[in-house]
Design a protein around this motif. Structure first.
Motif, PDB file in Angstrom:
ATOM      1  N   ASP A 201      31.632  29.422  40.047  1.00  0.00           N
ATOM      2  CA  ASP A 201      30.312  29.858  40.248  1.00  0.00           C
ATOM      3  C   ASP A 201      30.355  31.177  40.100  1.00  0.00           C
ATOM      4  OD1 ASP A 201      31.342  30.726  42.825  1.00  0.00           O
ATOM      5  OD2 ASP A 201      30.228  29.052  43.855  1.00  0.00           O
ATOM      6  N   GLY A 202      29.219  31.627  40.455  1.00  0.00           N
ATOM      7  CA  GLY A 202      28.884  33.145  40.434  1.00  0.00           C
ATOM      8  C   GLY A 202      30.003  34.040  41.306  1.00  0.00           C
ATOM      9  N   GLY A 203      30.225  33.572  42.310  1.00  0.00           N
ATOM     10  CA  GLY A 203      31.230  33.967  43.222  1.00  0.00           C
ATOM     11  C   GLY A 203      32.836  34.258  42.746  1.00  0.00           C
ATOM     12  N   ASP A 204      33.226  33.106  41.953  1.00  0.00           N
ATOM     13  CA  ASP A 204      34.236  32.981  41.171  1.00  0.00           C
ATOM     14  C   ASP A 204      34.269  34.153  40.285  1.00  0.00           C
ATOM     15  OD1 ASP A 204      35.569  30.874  42.597  1.00  0.00           O
ATOM     16  OD2 ASP A 204      33.972  29.752  41.683  1.00  0.00           O
ATOM     17  N   ASN A 205      33.144  34.097  39.386  1.00  0.00           N
ATOM     18  CA  ASN A 205      33.073  35.474  38.428  1.00  0.00           C
ATOM     19  C   ASN A 205      33.407  36.823  39.027  1.00  0.00           C
ATOM     20  OD1 ASN A 205      32.573  33.393  36.536  1.00  0.00           O
ATOM     21  ND2 ASN A 205      30.344  33.587  36.796  1.00  0.00           N
ATOM     22  N   VAL A 206      32.727  36.955  40.301  1.00  0.00           N
ATOM     23  CA  VAL A 206      32.865  38.135  40.723  1.00  0.00           C
ATOM     24  C   VAL A 206      34.241  38.476  41.175  1.00  0.00           C
ATOM     25  CG1 VAL A 206      32.270  39.582  42.887  1.00  0.00           C
ATOM     26  CG2 VAL A 206      30.426  38.384  41.761  1.00  0.00           C
ATOM     27  N   ILE A 207      35.003  37.509  41.796  1.00  0.00           N
ATOM     28  CA  ILE A 207      36.389  37.544  42.299  1.00  0.00           C
ATOM     29  C   ILE A 207      37.209  37.828  41.017  1.00  0.00           C
ATOM     30  CG2 ILE A 207      38.384  36.361  43.221  1.00  0.00           C
ATOM     31  CD1 ILE A 207      36.465  34.902  45.015  1.00  0.00           C
ATOM     32  N   HIS A 208      36.928  36.970  39.621  1.00  0.00           N
ATOM     33  CA  HIS A 208      37.730  37.214  38.495  1.00  0.00           C
ATOM     34  C   HIS A 208      37.699  38.825  38.192  1.00  0.00           C
ATOM     35  CE1 HIS A 208      39.108  35.219  34.819  1.00  0.00           C
ATOM     36  NE2 HIS A 208      38.783  36.551  34.433  1.00  0.00           N
ATOM     37  N   LEU A 209      36.613  39.435  38.139  1.00  0.00           N
ATOM     38  CA  LEU A 209      36.482  40.840  37.690  1.00  0.00           C
ATOM     39  C   LEU A 209      37.165  41.678  38.750  1.00  0.00           C
ATOM     40  CD1 LEU A 209      32.853  40.690  36.385  1.00  0.00           C
ATOM     41  CD2 LEU A 209      34.755  40.962  35.062  1.00  0.00           C
ATOM     42  N   MET A 210      36.942  41.633  40.028  1.00  0.00           N
ATOM     43  CA  MET A 210      37.450  42.456  41.194  1.00  0.00           C
ATOM     44  C   MET A 210      38.885  42.271  41.258  1.00  0.00           C
ATOM     45  SD  MET A 210      34.784  44.273  42.296  1.00  0.00           S
ATOM     46  CE  MET A 210      33.220  44.036  42.069  1.00  0.00           C
ATOM     47  N   ALA A 211      39.562  41.027  40.899  1.00  0.00           N
ATOM     48  CA  ALA A 211      41.103  41.049  41.044  1.00  0.00           C
ATOM     49  C   ALA A 211      41.744  41.954  39.661  1.00  0.00           C
ATOM     50  CB  ALA A 211      41.270  39.507  40.490  1.00  0.00           C
ATOM     51  N   ILE A 212      40.840  41.986  38.772  1.00  0.00           N
ATOM     52  CA  ILE A 212      41.470  42.895  37.560  1.00  0.00           C
ATOM     53  C   ILE A 212      41.398  44.354  37.959  1.00  0.00           C
ATOM     54  CG2 ILE A 212      41.218  43.718  35.278  1.00  0.00           C
ATOM     55  CD1 ILE A 212      40.007  40.741  34.697  1.00  0.00           C
ATOM     56  N   TYR A 213      40.164  44.707  38.615  1.00  0.00           N
ATOM     57  CA  TYR A 213      39.883  45.983  39.049  1.00  0.00           C
ATOM     58  C   TYR A 213      40.949  46.602  39.970  1.00  0.00           C
ATOM     59  CZ  TYR A 213      35.234  45.495  36.453  1.00  0.00           C
ATOM     60  OH  TYR A 213      34.459  45.079  35.590  1.00  0.00           O
ATOM     61  N   LEU A 214      41.316  45.648  40.891  1.00  0.00           N
ATOM     62  CA  LEU A 214      41.929  46.140  42.120  1.00  0.00           C
ATOM     63  C   LEU A 214      43.402  46.646  41.734  1.00  0.00           C
ATOM     64  CD1 LEU A 214      41.349  43.376  44.988  1.00  0.00           C
ATOM     65  CD2 LEU A 214      40.889  45.848  45.117  1.00  0.00           C
ATOM     66  N   VAL A 215      43.970  46.066  40.527  1.00  0.00           N
ATOM     67  CA  VAL A 215      45.446  46.723  40.223  1.00  0.00           C
ATOM     68  C   VAL A 215      45.200  47.915  39.886  1.00  0.00           C
ATOM     69  CG1 VAL A 215      45.868  44.186  39.487  1.00  0.00           C
ATOM     70  CG2 VAL A 215      44.994  45.969  37.803  1.00  0.00           C
ATOM     71  N   LEU A 216      44.126  48.697  39.740  1.00  0.00           N
ATOM     72  CA  LEU A 216      44.016  50.020  39.159  1.00  0.00           C
ATOM     73  C   LEU A 216      43.739  51.106  40.226  1.00  0.00           C
ATOM     74  CD1 LEU A 216      42.227  49.475  35.648  1.00  0.00           C
ATOM     75  CD2 LEU A 216      44.648  50.193  36.110  1.00  0.00           C
ATOM     76  N   THR A 217      43.397  50.374  41.436  1.00  0.00           N
ATOM     77  CA  THR A 217      42.871  51.459  42.765  1.00  0.00           C
ATOM     78  C   THR A 217      44.020  51.508  43.728  1.00  0.00           C
ATOM     79  OG1 THR A 217      42.387  49.156  43.857  1.00  0.00           O
ATOM     80  CG2 THR A 217      40.563  50.237  42.399  1.00  0.00           C
ATOM     81  N   ARG A 218      43.946  52.574  44.333  1.00  0.00           N
ATOM     82  CA  ARG A 218      44.816  52.920  45.447  1.00  0.00           C
ATOM     83  C   ARG A 218      44.289  52.299  46.860  1.00  0.00           C
ATOM     84  NH1 ARG A 218      47.368  58.691  44.477  1.00  0.00           N
ATOM     85  NH2 ARG A 218      49.254  57.902  45.478  1.00  0.00           N
ATOM     86  N   CYS A 219      44.217  50.901  46.776  1.00  0.00           N
ATOM     87  CA  CYS A 219      43.719  50.161  47.844  1.00  0.00           C
ATOM     88  C   CYS A 219      44.371  50.030  49.164  1.00  0.00           C
ATOM     89  CB  CYS A 219      42.867  48.860  47.332  1.00  0.00           C
ATOM     90  SG  CYS A 219      44.211  47.891  46.711  1.00  0.00           S
ATOM     91  N   GLY A 220      45.641  50.811  49.127  1.00  0.00           N
ATOM     92  CA  GLY A 220      46.408  50.402  50.279  1.00  0.00           C
ATOM     93  C   GLY A 220      46.522  51.708  51.057  1.00  0.00           C
ATOM     94  N   ARG A 221      45.711  52.634  50.913  1.00  0.00           N
ATOM     95  CA  ARG A 221      46.189  54.084  51.419  1.00  0.00           C
ATOM     96  C   ARG A 221      45.471  53.938  53.021  1.00  0.00           C
ATOM     97  NH1 ARG A 221      46.195  58.266  47.719  1.00  0.00           N
ATOM     98  NH2 ARG A 221      47.139  59.522  49.284  1.00  0.00           N
ATOM     99  N   VAL A 222      44.960  53.194  53.266  1.00  0.00           N
ATOM    100  CA  VAL A 222      44.190  53.109  54.825  1.00  0.00           C
ATOM    101  C   VAL A 222      44.497  51.497  55.087  1.00  0.00           C
ATOM    102  CG1 VAL A 222      42.927  55.169  54.909  1.00  0.00           C
ATOM    103  CG2 VAL A 222      41.904  53.085  54.228  1.00  0.00           C
TER     104      VAL A 222
END
Length: 422
Positions: free
Chosen positions: A129-150
């Motif tokens: 559904d719409g939530g799965d589409n958002v998770i689909h996109l954000m899962a790709i974006y997360l690999v390019l972020t430094r999301c483990g700094r804190v």
């Protein structure tokens, strides 16, 4: 003078963009929110996993293979039709979501998390559904972020290494902490080698789908992580180390802007499409889902709300106004924060009234990219304080607890005076 001032502003902006990763708390909340959402979803669907994505799915493996050959999507479930292989992929998706949530080797876990999300969702694309589409996109974006700094195990490990370095300097002992910490952490190199073997095998057998961007992204990430480890191990103070840090910051900051634009686009398109609907125009759109059995987990509560025409009209119009107006409020921090609270409450209501908890969790996690840093720091402090109080009470011995209870017990006097806490 004006030209010189403009040049200085540009130089200062470039320095800020390249020298630091913006929004460390916001990116950490996004990491925790989306990984927790998908983890809970996979746990809830654990009894039904075979019917949704596995060998018992109505969308059979051969049908999925035909679809994948047409849309060129990636899914590791197409590597084999074995039930054992499906269980392995599902377990990796579960484990990577849990480890990404706590921030353990964040970069590697973000790649595995992306692979798990794409593998399951692309296997049965009609299940989402719409939530799965958002998770689909954000899962790709997360690999390019430094999301483990804190707020991650990686940040705690880095803080301990920094404390050890400061202690070594204070005692006058020569110590290369980056080298020792890199040498002591054997998990990172092992993950790099294992993932490299899988990547080479998948590339050789055309198992990465038919698109060009996914193999390119994975190879850049794998080579970059190897270079990052080698530079931190052998030349932690070199110009190459600074260059890699600049590249990582640029990728993080650019991806954060893309995430913000994605959220604004979601709300803008949703709001403008609603405006075109006649039921949204006359203020009755909310009434109809409240009368559908599929969207009424609490029928009595839905009936009470649906019977109040004024409330239905206000929520219907309010939803459209908030979604259309939100992208334009980013230039005013106070108004933006007010609408952000309204949207979070709206998604909480969707989770409660319409029975869509994972869609709501995904959207709230996406909204968190706009949360104020001051609020997130305050929230993190409260969570840390609560954790310390919880563990300090749990770790006390029975004798210590009794002594503490005796000391903290209310002291009543004969004339009814105040207690120690009153």
């Amino acid at each position: 003078m004006s030209t010189l001032s403009f040049d200085r502003k540009v130089a200062h902006a470039v320095q800020r963009i390249t020298s630091s990763a913006f929004g460390p708390y916001q990116s950490a909340v996004i990491r925790i929110g989306f990984s927790a959402t998908y983890l809970l979803f996979l746990l809830r669907e654990l009894p039904h996993r075979h019917e949704m994505y596995g060998p018992d799915a109505p969308w059979r493996w051969d049908m999925a293979q035909q679809l994948i050959s047409g849309n060129q999507a990636f899914t590791a479930l197409m590597w084999s039709d074995s039930a054992v292989w499906f269980e392995i992929v599902y377990a990796i998706a579960l484990l990577s979501a849990a480890l990404l949530m706590v921030g353990w080797h964040t970069r590697a876990m973000s790649v595995l998390f992306m692979a798990g999300v794409l593998s399951l969702q692309n296997r049965s694309i009609f299940m989402g559904d719409g939530g799965d589409n958002v998770i689909h996109l954000m899962a790709i974006y997360l690999v390019l972020t430094r999301c483990g700094r804190v707020w991650s195990l990686d940040a705690r490990r880095a803080a301990r290494a920094a404390e050890a370095e400061e202690a070594a300097r204070g005692t006058g002992v020569e110590a290369d902490v980056p080298r020792r910490s890199t040498r002591g952490d054997v998990v990172g190199p092992v993950l790099w080698v294992v993932l490299g073997v899988v990547l080479i095998a998948a590339s050789a057998t055309d198992g990465l789908g038919g698109t060009w961007w996914l193999p390119t992204l994975l190879w850049i990430l794998w080579i970059g992580e190897g270079a990052w480890w080698a530079v931190n191990r052998y030349a932690p103070q070199s110009q190459t180390r600074i260059l890699l840090d600049v590249i990582a910051n640029l990728a993080h900051n650019a991806t954060l802007v893309v995430i913000m634009a994605e959220v604004c686009l979601i709300y803008a398109t949703a709001g403008w499409y609603k405006i075109q609907g006649s039921r949204w125009q006359d203020g009755t759109a909310l009434y109809y889902p409240l009368k559908l059995d599929y969207f009424t987990p609490w029928p009595a509560l839905s009936d009470i709300l649906a019977s109040n025409g004024v409330m239905v009209m206000l929520i219907t119009y309010g939803t459209v106004i908030v979604q259309v107006a939100f992208p334009f409020t980013l230039f005013n921090r106070r108004v933006k924060n007010v609408l952000l609270v309204a949207m979070i409450c709206e998604h909480a209501g969707i989770a409660l009234l319409l029975g869509l908890p994972f869609f709501s969790m995904a959207m709230i996690a996406a909204d968190s990219v706009f949360l104020p840093t001051v609020f997130l720091v305050w929230l993190g402090g409260r969570v840390t304080l609560g954790r310390k109080l919880l563990f300090s009470r749990g770790n006390r011995l029975p004798e210590q607890r009794r002594a503490a209870d005796d000391e903290e017990a209310p002291q009543h006097s004969g004339d009814g005076g105040h207690t120690l806490v009153g």
